[in-house]
Design an enzyme around this catalytic site. Structure first.
Site, PDB file in Angstrom:
ATOM      1  N   ASP A  15      -6.652  23.314 -27.474  1.00 27.42           N
ATOM      2  CA  ASP A  15      -7.670  24.081 -26.749  1.00 27.42           C
ATOM      3  C   ASP A  15      -8.268  23.332 -25.573  1.00 27.42           C
ATOM      4  O   ASP A  15      -8.883  23.947 -24.701  1.00 27.42           O
ATOM      5  CB  ASP A  15      -8.818  24.438 -27.703  1.00 27.42           C
ATOM      6  CG  ASP A  15      -9.649  23.205 -28.057  1.00 27.42           C
ATOM      7  OD1 ASP A  15     -10.855  23.180 -27.750  1.00 27.42           O
ATOM      8  OD2 ASP A  15      -9.083  22.255 -28.626  1.00 27.42           O
ATOM      9  N   ASP A  26      -3.689  20.906 -33.236  1.00 27.36           N
ATOM     10  CA  ASP A  26      -5.029  20.343 -33.092  1.00 27.36           C
ATOM     11  C   ASP A  26      -5.951  21.089 -34.071  1.00 27.36           C
ATOM     12  O   ASP A  26      -5.596  22.159 -34.576  1.00 27.36           O
ATOM     13  CB  ASP A  26      -5.486  20.531 -31.648  1.00 27.36           C
ATOM     14  CG  ASP A  26      -6.925  20.112 -31.426  1.00 27.36           C
ATOM     15  OD1 ASP A  26      -7.282  18.981 -31.816  1.00 27.36           O
ATOM     16  OD2 ASP A  26      -7.696  20.924 -30.879  1.00 27.36           O
ATOM     17  N   ASP A  73     -10.132  21.120 -33.974  1.00 26.54           N
ATOM     18  CA  ASP A  73     -11.337  21.692 -33.373  1.00 26.54           C
ATOM     19  C   ASP A  73     -10.993  22.540 -32.154  1.00 26.54           C
ATOM     20  O   ASP A  73     -10.334  22.074 -31.220  1.00 26.54           O
ATOM     21  CB  ASP A  73     -12.312  20.587 -32.975  1.00 26.54           C
ATOM     22  CG  ASP A  73     -12.863  19.850 -34.180  1.00 26.54           C
ATOM     23  OD1 ASP A  73     -13.485  20.505 -35.030  1.00 26.54           O
ATOM     24  OD2 ASP A  73     -12.674  18.626 -34.272  1.00 26.54           O
TER      25      ASP A  73
END
Length: 220
Positions: A166, A14, A16
């Site tokens: 995240d 991922d 961000d």
């Protein structure tokens, strides 16, 4: 200090919150949008991470036509792409990305291509050659489509891939794809990933003779 060791053949990253800290931009843009809609911006910010914008809008305003969400998402993407103030790499990201150069890995992000390029460039990180961006999928995370497509692009089975995420939506997407998940940062800590790190300084990738990868996750 103890370590978890995970075996894999490919890594799906991922962007961000995982490679790039863009929280300042995300919060600026989504606060403006939430206030304009008469929504509590703090409540809105609990929903935005990990999803494509139209999916966030649909979750926050469930009765609204999707056409309006798609239209406003295009505006939001343009605003976020133009705003790179405060975009920085997650701790350890430059060294981690350098260590996996030439190894099988892909970027799987809810950002579109332009936003991904803008943020990775602002953070001075290399953009992976293989990437799955928003315009390449029909469904946003937590749908597993992006991660499944990333695995297919690299030519590996989902079970042979490790996801780095995240957010709640991203971790759910990785699990739904049948992949193991390394959670990165504070949002991931409470979501029971297979392993958790505060940042990427806790990761080390070793190449095994048969071409597989051995991921060492150091606990703190």
């Amino acid at each position: 200090m103890s370590a978890t060791v995970l075996e894999a053949r490919a890594l799906l990253l991922d962007m961000d919150g995982t490679l790039v800290n863009s929280d300042a931009v995300v919060e600026r843009c989504w606060r403006r949008w939430a206030i304009a809609q008469g929504l509590d911006p703090e409540a809105a910010l609990k929903v935005v991470h990990g999803r494509q914008g139209y999916a966030t809008m649909a979750a926050l305003l469930p009765g609204r036509p999707m056409e309006q969400n798609y239209a406003e998402n295009r505006i939001m993407l343009a605003e976020e792409t133009a705003d790179t103030d405060g975009v920085v790499p997650i701790g350890g990201a430059p060294a981690f990305m350098a260590s996996i150069a030439g190894l099988p890995h892909a970027l799987v992000t809810s950002a579109d291509e332009a936003l991904a390029q803008a943020r990775m460039t602002a953070a001075a990180l290399p953009v992976p050659e293989t990437r799955v961006t928003a315009e390449m999928v029909g469904a946003s995370k937590p749908d597993p489509e992006g991660f499944l497509k990333g695995a297919a692009e690299l030519g590996f089975d989902p079970a042979d891939c490790i996801v780095f995420e995240d957010s709640e939506a991203g971790i759910a997407a990785g699990r739904a794809a049948g992949m193991r998940v390394v959670g990165v940062g504070p949002r991931a800590a409470a979501l029971s990933p297979d392993a958790h790190v505060e940042d990427l300084t806790q990761l080390r990738v070793e190449t095994v003779a048969d071409g597989s990868l051995r991921l060492h996750v150091d606990a703190r």
